[in-house]
Design an enzyme around this catalytic site. Structure first.
Site, short mmCIF file in Angstrom:
data_model
loop_
_atom_site.label_atom_id
_atom_site.label_comp_id
_atom_site.label_asym_id
_atom_site.label_seq_id
_atom_site.Cartn_x
_atom_site.Cartn_y
_atom_site.Cartn_z
N LEU A 73 0.81 -1.09 0.18
CA LEU A 73 0.02 0.05 0.00
C LEU A 73 0.71 1.28 0.13
O LEU A 73 1.73 1.22 0.79
CB LEU A 73 -0.44 -0.55 1.17
CG LEU A 73 -2.33 -1.51 1.02
CD1 LEU A 73 -2.38 -0.96 2.73
CD2 LEU A 73 -2.61 -0.95 0.04
N ASP A 74 0.85 2.54 -0.69
CA ASP A 74 1.19 3.80 -0.86
C ASP A 74 1.27 4.13 0.48
O ASP A 74 0.47 3.35 1.45
CB ASP A 74 0.48 4.44 -1.35
CG ASP A 74 1.21 4.11 -3.39
OD1 ASP A 74 1.88 3.50 -3.55
OD2 ASP A 74 -0.41 5.41 -3.85
N LYS A 75 2.49 5.09 0.44
CA LYS A 75 2.93 5.42 2.27
C LYS A 75 1.53 5.90 2.72
O LYS A 75 1.54 6.13 3.91
CB LYS A 75 3.85 6.02 2.44
CG LYS A 75 4.41 6.99 3.84
CD LYS A 75 5.37 7.39 3.60
CE LYS A 75 6.30 7.99 4.96
NZ LYS A 75 7.17 8.57 5.37
#
Length: 231
Positions: A73-75
């Site tokens: 997942l993106d930060k």
């Protein structure tokens, strides 16, 4: 296993550089894998060598055993994330993702009032030199996102999203490409407008797959409280 309407308290979540004083929320744990709630603002994997503040390192320390991510997942994105606990499980779960046997669900708050109750966005995507993803009808890779409207408000729409492919930033770019950027997205949207929001309003709410044990794991409607508060 099914988890419904679980609100996880991550309001004011802060990750110090060298310490972590809040336990990672465990959603499922067996001999093969662990599913957790990833907070927004925490990198899923190390951003630099020996990074103690990424979720992988924090979870390994909490469990006392190494963990291996099988997806990302993106930060800026919160939500359900799955880790394998040994190499055989890692291979099994990676194979399931590659064969698209894993079904993930997201929620996003987007700018504008979406007209259609549901639909599919099929714009091909590719990475540009800046690292930014974008639509490219000639050179892009096939990408597909199904969506359905959950609630319309005066200037925004809450949508449920089902990525049928797994391109980098797919949900963010697809929604931006149809004129409905995700609220708080500083990369794909008007920065002056987006900076008024405390977080990117995108969260992974569930995952559905067959585990290495043969059992079915279904996690549903897991909403972090900082996401719910912004609504």
């Amino acid at each position: 296993m099914s988890i419904n309407s679980l609100f996880v308290d991550y309001v004011g979540f802060v990750v110090p550089t060298r310490c972590f004083d809040q336990m990672i929320q465990i959603l499922h744990h067996d001999a093969d894998c662990v599913a957790v709630m990833k907070p927004a603002g925490v990198a899923a994997i190390p951003e630099k060598r020996d990074d103690p503040s990424c979720l992988s390192a924090l979870l390994s320390a909490q469990l006392g055993t190494p963990v291996m991510p099988v997806h990302r997942l993106d930060k800026e994105v919160s939500g359900v994330m799955l880790y394998a606990l040994h190499p055989e499980a890692h291979r099994f779960l990676n194979n399931a993702f590659e064969k698209r046997e894993v079904h993930k669900t997201y929620q996003a708050l987007v700018h504008g009032v979406m007209a259609d109750d549901q639909g599919v966005i099929t714009r091909p995507l590719r990475e540009f030199g800046s690292g930014r993803m974008g639509v490219d009808d000639l050179k892009g890779k096939p990408s597909e996102t199904r969506f359905s409207v959950l609630k319309r408000m005066d200037r925004t729409t809450l949508v449920e999203l089902y990525p049928l492919t797994g391109r980098r930033h797919q949900l963010r770019v697809h929604l931006y490409s149809v004129g409905h950027p995700i609220v708080g997205d500083m990369r794909y949207g008007d920065k002056a407008l987006q900076s008024a929001y405390p977080r990117l309003m995108l969260t992974s709410t569930g995952i559905d797959l067959t585990l290495p044990s043969g059992k079915r794991l279904q996690i549903e409607n897991v909403i972090p409280s900082d996401f719910a508060a912004c609504l």
